[in-house]
Design a protein around this motif. Structure first.
Motif, PDB file in Angstrom:
ATOM      1  N   VAL A  70       0.837  -1.204   0.000  1.00 21.99           N
ATOM      2  CA  VAL A  70       0.000   0.000   0.000  1.00 21.99           C
ATOM      3  C   VAL A  70       0.870   1.252   0.000  1.00 21.99           C
ATOM      4  O   VAL A  70       0.618   2.196  -0.758  1.00 21.99           O
ATOM      5  CB  VAL A  70      -0.958  -0.014   1.211  1.00 21.99           C
ATOM      6  CG1 VAL A  70      -1.615   1.338   1.406  1.00 21.99           C
ATOM      7  CG2 VAL A  70      -2.015  -1.094   1.027  1.00 21.99           C
ATOM      8  N   VAL A  71       1.921   1.271   0.818  1.00 20.29           N
ATOM      9  CA  VAL A  71       2.800   2.436   0.861  1.00 20.29           C
ATOM     10  C   VAL A  71       3.481   2.635  -0.482  1.00 20.29           C
ATOM     11  O   VAL A  71       3.612   3.748  -0.985  1.00 20.29           O
ATOM     12  CB  VAL A  71       3.825   2.295   2.008  1.00 20.29           C
ATOM     13  CG1 VAL A  71       4.958   3.291   1.868  1.00 20.29           C
ATOM     14  CG2 VAL A  71       3.136   2.476   3.342  1.00 20.29           C
ATOM     15  N   THR A 155      -9.158  -0.292  -2.388  1.00 21.02           N
ATOM     16  CA  THR A 155      -9.264   1.148  -2.190  1.00 21.02           C
ATOM     17  C   THR A 155      -7.903   1.821  -2.295  1.00 21.02           C
ATOM     18  O   THR A 155      -7.770   2.872  -2.933  1.00 21.02           O
ATOM     19  CB  THR A 155      -9.891   1.447  -0.816  1.00 21.02           C
ATOM     20  OG1 THR A 155     -11.162   0.808  -0.754  1.00 21.02           O
ATOM     21  CG2 THR A 155     -10.040   2.933  -0.593  1.00 21.02           C
ATOM     22  N   ALA A 156      -6.879   1.220  -1.703  1.00 24.85           N
ATOM     23  CA  ALA A 156      -5.532   1.791  -1.794  1.00 24.85           C
ATOM     24  C   ALA A 156      -5.030   1.780  -3.231  1.00 24.85           C
ATOM     25  O   ALA A 156      -4.369   2.721  -3.676  1.00 24.85           O
ATOM     26  CB  ALA A 156      -4.570   1.015  -0.894  1.00 24.85           C
ATOM     27  N   SER A 157      -5.365   0.746  -3.971  1.00 27.08           N
ATOM     28  CA  SER A 157      -4.978   0.690  -5.373  1.00 27.08           C
ATOM     29  C   SER A 157      -5.678   1.785  -6.169  1.00 27.08           C
ATOM     30  O   SER A 157      -5.065   2.420  -7.033  1.00 27.08           O
ATOM     31  CB  SER A 157      -5.311  -0.678  -5.955  1.00 27.08           C
ATOM     32  OG  SER A 157      -5.077  -0.704  -7.329  1.00 27.08           O
ATOM     33  N   HIS A 158      -6.946   2.018  -5.880  1.00 26.34           N
ATOM     34  CA  HIS A 158      -7.696   3.042  -6.586  1.00 26.34           C
ATOM     35  C   HIS A 158      -7.195   4.443  -6.234  1.00 26.34           C
ATOM     36  O   HIS A 158      -7.052   5.303  -7.112  1.00 26.34           O
ATOM     37  CB  HIS A 158      -9.180   2.918  -6.272  1.00 26.34           C
ATOM     38  CG  HIS A 158     -10.026   3.933  -6.975  1.00 26.34           C
ATOM     39  ND1 HIS A 158     -10.250   3.898  -8.323  1.00 26.34           N
ATOM     40  CD2 HIS A 158     -10.671   5.030  -6.506  1.00 26.34           C
ATOM     41  CE1 HIS A 158     -11.010   4.923  -8.674  1.00 26.34           C
ATOM     42  NE2 HIS A 158     -11.279   5.620  -7.587  1.00 26.34           N
ATOM     43  N   VAL A 159      -6.903   4.673  -4.963  1.00 27.11           N
ATOM     44  CA  VAL A 159      -6.428   5.979  -4.530  1.00 27.11           C
ATOM     45  C   VAL A 159      -5.026   6.241  -5.069  1.00 27.11           C
ATOM     46  O   VAL A 159      -4.705   7.359  -5.482  1.00 27.11           O
ATOM     47  CB  VAL A 159      -6.448   6.074  -2.991  1.00 27.11           C
ATOM     48  CG1 VAL A 159      -5.696   7.297  -2.498  1.00 27.11           C
ATOM     49  CG2 VAL A 159      -7.871   6.115  -2.487  1.00 27.11           C
ATOM     50  N   GLY A 160      -4.204   5.224  -5.112  1.00 22.76           N
ATOM     51  CA  GLY A 160      -2.831   5.400  -5.550  1.00 22.76           C
ATOM     52  C   GLY A 160      -2.632   5.405  -7.051  1.00 22.76           C
ATOM     53  O   GLY A 160      -1.544   5.694  -7.538  1.00 22.76           O
TER      54      GLY A 160
END
Length: 181
Positions: A70-71, A155-160
């Motif tokens: 995620v980071v 969600t992290a993939s979409h935000v990033g």
């Protein structure tokens, strides 16, 4: 045994301070992994080897790998590509190296103490009993936590995700309203 307990506890506290005061998200995640391994050694020193192994496998293994992905997907430092990496300088290796040496000393103290049997007062809990409990009456909670982790990853993939500046929002073959056929 007491030396291993106190040394592992000290490493856990120092690594947690490193997590809180860290400026780089990746360094904070690495310090968090060191902290979780130190807590696992505390469990070993207290005579709970199964809890220590679960701590390493679940937290330091699976969940921390998820945090690292995620980071890295979020890429919180956009200026990192322009500056040379600081981790190549020896001063940045000093803190984690000292904490790792302290954990190694605690592990050696545990092994040489001779109390490897680690007698436990009370009922012995096996991996089979834990598996039957988790996938018996607690099955719905285990499945919901897996779905929650999957939703967090998506969600992290979409935000990033970065949008391409040259890419328009309309499909490539879609006609424009001003075009004539």
């Amino acid at each position: 045994m007491e030396l291993a307990f106190y040394l592992s506890g000290l490493v856990a506290v120092l690594a947690t301070v490193g997590v809180i005061t860290g400026t780089s998200p990746v360094h904070s995640v690495v310090y968090l992994i060191v902290s979780l391994i130190a807590v696992a050694l505390v469990f070993f020193a207290l005579g709970a080897p199964f809890a220590g192994v679960l701590e390493i496998i679940i937290y330091a293994g699976a969940i921390m790998v998820l945090f690292v992905f995620v980071v890295m997907m979020l890429n919180l430092r956009a200026d990192a590509e322009r500056t040379p990496p600081l981790w190549r300088q020896p001063i940045y290796w000093l803190g984690p190296s000292l904490l790792a040496l302290a954990l190694l000393a605690a592990l050696v103290a545990l092994i040489t103490a001779g109390d490897i049997e680690m007698a436990i007062d009370g009922e012995l809990i096996t991996a089979r009993a834990i598996g039957l409990t988790l996938f018996g009456p607690w099955l719905m909670v285990v499945e919901l936590s897996a779905i929650l982790l999957l939703a967090a990853l998506v969600t992290a993939s979409h935000v990033g995700r970065r949008s391409d500046p040259g890419h328009s929002s309309t499909p490539r073959n879609a006609p424009n309203r001003g075009d004539t056929p």
